[in-house]
Design a protein around this motif. Structure first.
Motif, PDB file in Angstrom:
ATOM      1  N   PHE A  97     -14.078  63.308  43.935  1.00  0.00           N
ATOM      2  CA  PHE A  97     -14.364  63.468  45.364  1.00  0.00           C
ATOM      3  C   PHE A  97     -13.191  62.863  46.155  1.00  0.00           C
ATOM      4  O   PHE A  97     -12.575  61.882  45.721  1.00  0.00           O
ATOM      5  CB  PHE A  97     -15.633  62.721  45.761  1.00  0.00           C
ATOM      6  N   TYR A  98     -12.950  63.427  47.337  1.00  0.00           N
ATOM      7  CA  TYR A  98     -11.870  62.923  48.199  1.00  0.00           C
ATOM      8  C   TYR A  98     -12.359  63.029  49.632  1.00  0.00           C
ATOM      9  O   TYR A  98     -12.800  64.098  50.075  1.00  0.00           O
ATOM     10  CB  TYR A  98     -10.607  63.756  47.997  1.00  0.00           C
ATOM     11  N   VAL A  99     -12.286  61.923  50.372  1.00  0.00           N
ATOM     12  CA  VAL A  99     -12.773  61.903  51.746  1.00  0.00           C
ATOM     13  C   VAL A  99     -11.651  61.463  52.676  1.00  0.00           C
ATOM     14  O   VAL A  99     -10.894  60.538  52.377  1.00  0.00           O
ATOM     15  CB  VAL A  99     -14.014  60.980  51.883  1.00  0.00           C
ATOM     16  N   ALA A 100     -11.511  62.162  53.799  1.00  0.00           N
ATOM     17  CA  ALA A 100     -10.462  61.844  54.780  1.00  0.00           C
ATOM     18  C   ALA A 100     -10.868  62.468  56.114  1.00  0.00           C
ATOM     19  O   ALA A 100     -12.039  62.793  56.324  1.00  0.00           O
ATOM     20  CB  ALA A 100      -9.099  62.347  54.299  1.00  0.00           C
ATOM     21  N   GLY A 101      -9.888  62.624  57.005  1.00  0.00           N
ATOM     22  CA  GLY A 101     -10.223  63.207  58.301  1.00  0.00           C
ATOM     23  C   GLY A 101      -9.034  63.359  59.220  1.00  0.00           C
ATOM     24  O   GLY A 101      -7.893  63.058  58.854  1.00  0.00           O
ATOM     25  N   GLY A 102      -9.322  63.813  60.426  1.00  0.00           N
ATOM     26  CA  GLY A 102      -8.278  64.190  61.364  1.00  0.00           C
ATOM     27  C   GLY A 102      -7.815  63.114  62.308  1.00  0.00           C
ATOM     28  O   GLY A 102      -6.847  63.311  63.047  1.00  0.00           O
ATOM     29  N   TYR A 103      -8.469  61.948  62.314  1.00  0.00           N
ATOM     30  CA  TYR A 103      -8.226  60.951  63.354  1.00  0.00           C
ATOM     31  C   TYR A 103      -6.841  60.337  63.279  1.00  0.00           C
ATOM     32  O   TYR A 103      -6.283  59.916  64.288  1.00  0.00           O
ATOM     33  CB  TYR A 103      -9.288  59.858  63.236  1.00  0.00           C
ATOM     34  N   LYS A 104      -6.275  60.272  62.100  1.00  0.00           N
ATOM     35  CA  LYS A 104      -5.008  59.564  61.942  1.00  0.00           C
ATOM     36  C   LYS A 104      -3.865  60.565  61.751  1.00  0.00           C
ATOM     37  O   LYS A 104      -3.443  61.219  62.696  1.00  0.00           O
ATOM     38  CB  LYS A 104      -5.123  58.553  60.807  1.00  0.00           C
ATOM     39  N   TYR A 105      -3.348  60.716  60.559  1.00  0.00           N
ATOM     40  CA  TYR A 105      -2.093  61.438  60.361  1.00  0.00           C
ATOM     41  C   TYR A 105      -2.244  62.943  60.489  1.00  0.00           C
ATOM     42  O   TYR A 105      -1.246  63.650  60.609  1.00  0.00           O
ATOM     43  CB  TYR A 105      -1.520  61.053  58.999  1.00  0.00           C
ATOM     44  N   ALA A 106      -3.467  63.456  60.492  1.00  0.00           N
ATOM     45  CA  ALA A 106      -3.677  64.874  60.754  1.00  0.00           C
ATOM     46  C   ALA A 106      -3.586  65.189  62.243  1.00  0.00           C
ATOM     47  O   ALA A 106      -3.608  66.359  62.630  1.00  0.00           O
ATOM     48  CB  ALA A 106      -5.025  65.336  60.201  1.00  0.00           C
ATOM     49  N   MET A 107      -3.525  64.148  63.087  1.00  0.00           N
ATOM     50  CA  MET A 107      -3.184  64.268  64.505  1.00  0.00           C
ATOM     51  C   MET A 107      -4.218  65.040  65.327  1.00  0.00           C
ATOM     52  O   MET A 107      -3.888  65.573  66.391  1.00  0.00           O
ATOM     53  CB  MET A 107      -1.811  64.934  64.689  1.00  0.00           C
ATOM     54  N   ALA A 108      -5.460  65.081  64.863  1.00  0.00           N
ATOM     55  CA  ALA A 108      -6.465  65.921  65.507  1.00  0.00           C
ATOM     56  C   ALA A 108      -7.541  65.147  66.251  1.00  0.00           C
ATOM     57  O   ALA A 108      -8.409  65.752  66.874  1.00  0.00           O
ATOM     58  CB  ALA A 108      -7.128  66.817  64.458  1.00  0.00           C
ATOM     59  N   GLY A 109      -7.521  63.829  66.166  1.00  0.00           N
ATOM     60  CA  GLY A 109      -8.557  63.052  66.821  1.00  0.00           C
ATOM     61  C   GLY A 109      -9.856  63.018  66.028  1.00  0.00           C
ATOM     62  O   GLY A 109      -9.915  63.416  64.866  1.00  0.00           O
ATOM     63  N   HIS A 140      -4.864  55.215  65.956  1.00  0.00           N
ATOM     64  CA  HIS A 140      -5.217  56.393  66.751  1.00  0.00           C
ATOM     65  C   HIS A 140      -3.926  57.162  67.001  1.00  0.00           C
ATOM     66  O   HIS A 140      -3.165  56.837  67.914  1.00  0.00           O
ATOM     67  CB  HIS A 140      -5.866  55.996  68.073  1.00  0.00           C
ATOM     68  N   HIS A 141      -3.670  58.147  66.172  1.00  0.00           N
ATOM     69  CA  HIS A 141      -2.440  58.925  66.316  1.00  0.00           C
ATOM     70  C   HIS A 141      -2.460  59.664  67.645  1.00  0.00           C
ATOM     71  O   HIS A 141      -3.484  60.226  68.044  1.00  0.00           O
ATOM     72  CB  HIS A 141      -2.324  59.925  65.161  1.00  0.00           C
ATOM     73  N   LEU A 142      -1.331  59.644  68.370  1.00  0.00           N
ATOM     74  CA  LEU A 142      -1.262  60.437  69.585  1.00  0.00           C
ATOM     75  C   LEU A 142      -1.509  61.910  69.271  1.00  0.00           C
ATOM     76  O   LEU A 142      -1.111  62.415  68.225  1.00  0.00           O
ATOM     77  CB  LEU A 142       0.110  60.275  70.242  1.00  0.00           C
ATOM     78  N   TRP A 143      -2.167  62.581  70.208  1.00  0.00           N
ATOM     79  CA  TRP A 143      -2.488  63.989  70.009  1.00  0.00           C
ATOM     80  C   TRP A 143      -1.310  64.866  70.447  1.00  0.00           C
ATOM     81  O   TRP A 143      -0.781  64.687  71.555  1.00  0.00           O
ATOM     82  CB  TRP A 143      -3.708  64.374  70.814  1.00  0.00           C
ATOM     83  N   PRO A 144      -0.899  65.832  69.632  1.00  0.00           N
ATOM     84  CA  PRO A 144       0.152  66.760  70.053  1.00  0.00           C
ATOM     85  C   PRO A 144      -0.360  67.707  71.139  1.00  0.00           C
ATOM     86  O   PRO A 144      -1.566  67.923  71.295  1.00  0.00           O
ATOM     87  CB  PRO A 144       0.501  67.511  68.771  1.00  0.00           C
ATOM     88  N   ASP A 145       0.571  68.283  71.864  1.00  0.00           N
ATOM     89  CA  ASP A 145       0.213  69.144  72.993  1.00  0.00           C
ATOM     90  C   ASP A 145      -0.689  70.304  72.589  1.00  0.00           C
ATOM     91  O   ASP A 145      -1.546  70.734  73.370  1.00  0.00           O
ATOM     92  CB  ASP A 145       1.490  69.694  73.648  1.00  0.00           C
ATOM     93  N   VAL A 146      -0.501  70.833  71.385  1.00  0.00           N
ATOM     94  CA  VAL A 146      -1.299  71.989  70.979  1.00  0.00           C
ATOM     95  C   VAL A 146      -2.783  71.665  70.925  1.00  0.00           C
ATOM     96  O   VAL A 146      -3.625  72.562  71.046  1.00  0.00           O
ATOM     97  CB  VAL A 146      -0.826  72.545  69.619  1.00  0.00           C
ATOM     98  N   THR A 147      -3.135  70.391  70.747  1.00  0.00           N
ATOM     99  CA  THR A 147      -4.545  70.041  70.684  1.00  0.00           C
ATOM    100  C   THR A 147      -5.200  70.091  72.062  1.00  0.00           C
ATOM    101  O   THR A 147      -6.414  70.277  72.166  1.00  0.00           O
ATOM    102  CB  THR A 147      -4.760  68.650  70.061  1.00  0.00           C
ATOM    103  N   PHE A 148      -4.411  69.946  73.124  1.00  0.00           N
ATOM    104  CA  PHE A 148      -4.946  70.128  74.483  1.00  0.00           C
ATOM    105  C   PHE A 148      -5.386  71.577  74.652  1.00  0.00           C
ATOM    106  O   PHE A 148      -6.491  71.857  75.130  1.00  0.00           O
ATOM    107  CB  PHE A 148      -3.890  69.765  75.523  1.00  0.00           C
TER     108      PHE A 148
END
Length: 393
Positions: free
Chosen positions: A214-226, A33-41
């Motif tokens: 096909f390629y599947v991924a998401g924001g929860y980890k290294y994209a830092m978006a939850g 669970h990557h910490l969320w950067p301030d901009v995501t708040f």
């Protein structure tokens, strides 16, 4: 590599809210669970404010501005020819369900490995129990894995080939995963690469493969978006009519039988129905922050690689106590590297629990301790971890 020679310095300032929320915590699970950067708040607050101010018309912005921006960011990171091949969903499980439903043959003949993440592993096992698929699994560890998997893929008669770029448990990188593209056809097999531990962790260029893989991924980890911002790149001409379909898949230029169910021609043919758009707000905010700060995937990987090398050297030198007994499964090497270290030892679970009691956050998969580093870590964090680890029994 000395820590002073890193391509970029640690950027704790970008994560001030998350760090201040638990000042005594040493968070070494950025791969989980990557910490969320301030901009995501601010992005989360924007999503709420839009819902309040725009009410029903919030979808004009969410789907007309935020969604295309998220598509563009994912496409840019992966060097895709068009953002229209990217479709978002609340999680990868949903995308996999829709994807499998687009294959007409039953049972679906599937080739995969014993090292896939739970969103596929559990569902595939249940599909096999129910007779929905015929599942062939290749052991994912061992120096000859790539050769074994490619040989099985080339020799078999499969409808779907599903495999990770970076394995979630061991951090091993499947360097030859893109060789599978040569097998991919609209009539089958379809090649699906799980990129969740590769997206924004390992530089990935799909420009030459976008029409076949096909390629599947998401924001929860290294994209830092939850959570709430998983996505699928779907090559044109593959899976035109998923059986599992939501009403969002009928917005746009439709094709289909007269009087029948129509589908859009782009990746939105895989869309479901109403969703919470706040994850996309955060995905866009985090992606734009990384671009504005010059924090490319390669730059962050260089920063993390230096920290990983330092940590392993300290462990080997006895500075982290009994961790020196663990076997590093994925030590730094030439070429792409996972953004976490995987250490195998029978006491991995006990060590993880003991570290958690000290507010040092790592995680474990079976007998593998995983330590995930990111741009908000520095040399002091490595020293702090080693100090906490010296007390492990």
């Amino acid at each position: 590599m000395e820590l002073e020679d890193q391509a970029v310095r640690a950027r704790k300032d970008l994560f001030a809210r998350a760090i201040a929320a638990a000042p005594g915590r040493l968070h070494l699970a950025a791969h989980s669970h990557h910490l969320w950067p301030d901009v995501t708040f601010d992005a989360q607050m924007e999503a709420w404010a839009d819902a309040a101010a725009l009410a029903d018309r919030k979808w004009d912005k969410a789907l007309g501005q935020v969604y295309p921006a998220a598509q563009a960011l994912a496409a840019e990171e992966l060097s895709l020819p068009s953002p229209e091949t990217v479709v978002f969903a609340p999680n990868t499980h949903t995308l996999l369900m829709v994807l499998k439903s687009a294959i007409a043959r039953r049972p679906v003949r599937v080739l995969s490995t014993d090292g896939e993440f739970h969103s596929f592993r559990r569902q595939a096992a249940r599909w096999a129990e129910a007779g929905e698929i015929e599942l062939t699994l290749i052991p994912s560890e061992g120096p000859d894995f790539a050769a074994r998997f490619l040989a099985a893929a080339r020799a078999g008669d499969f409808d779907l080939i599903f495999v990770s770029h970076v394995f979630f448990k061991t951090g091993l990188v499947f360097d030859h995963v893109w060789d599978l593209a040569e097998l991919s056809r609209p009539e089958g097999p379809w090649v699906v690469v799980d990129g969740y531990h590769g997206f924004r962790a390992v530089p990935t260029d799909l420009s030459a493969l976008a029409d076949r893989v096909f390629y599947v991924a998401g924001g929860y980890k290294y994209a830092m978006a939850g959570e709430g911002a998983a996505f699928l790149h779907a090559p044109p001409g593959f899976g035109g009519r998923p059986a599992l379909t939501g009403w969002y898949a009928e917005f746009g230029d439709l094709e289909g039988p007269p009087g029948g169910v129509g589908y859009t021609r782009d990746a939105s043919r895989f869309l479901g129905a109403t969703f919470d758009p706040s994850g996309l707000y955060r995905f866009v905010a985090a992606g734009r922050m990384l671009a504005a700060e010059g924090l490319t995937t390669a730059a962050i990987a260089a920063h993390v690689g230096a920290l990983q090398a330092s940590l392993l050297a300290r462990i080997a030198g006895g500075e982290a106590g009994r961790l020196a007994e663990a076997v590093p499964i994925n030590p730094p090497r030439a070429g792409p590297q996972a953004r976490f270290l995987a250490l195998r030892h029978p006491r991995a679970l006990a060590w993880k629990q003991a570290l958690m009691e000290k507010d040092v956050v790592v995680d474990v998969r079976d007998d593998v301790l995983r330590i995930g580093l990111s741009i908000y870590h520095d040399a002091d964090d490595i020293a702090g971890f080693c100090e906490a680890a010296r007390a492990l029994d």
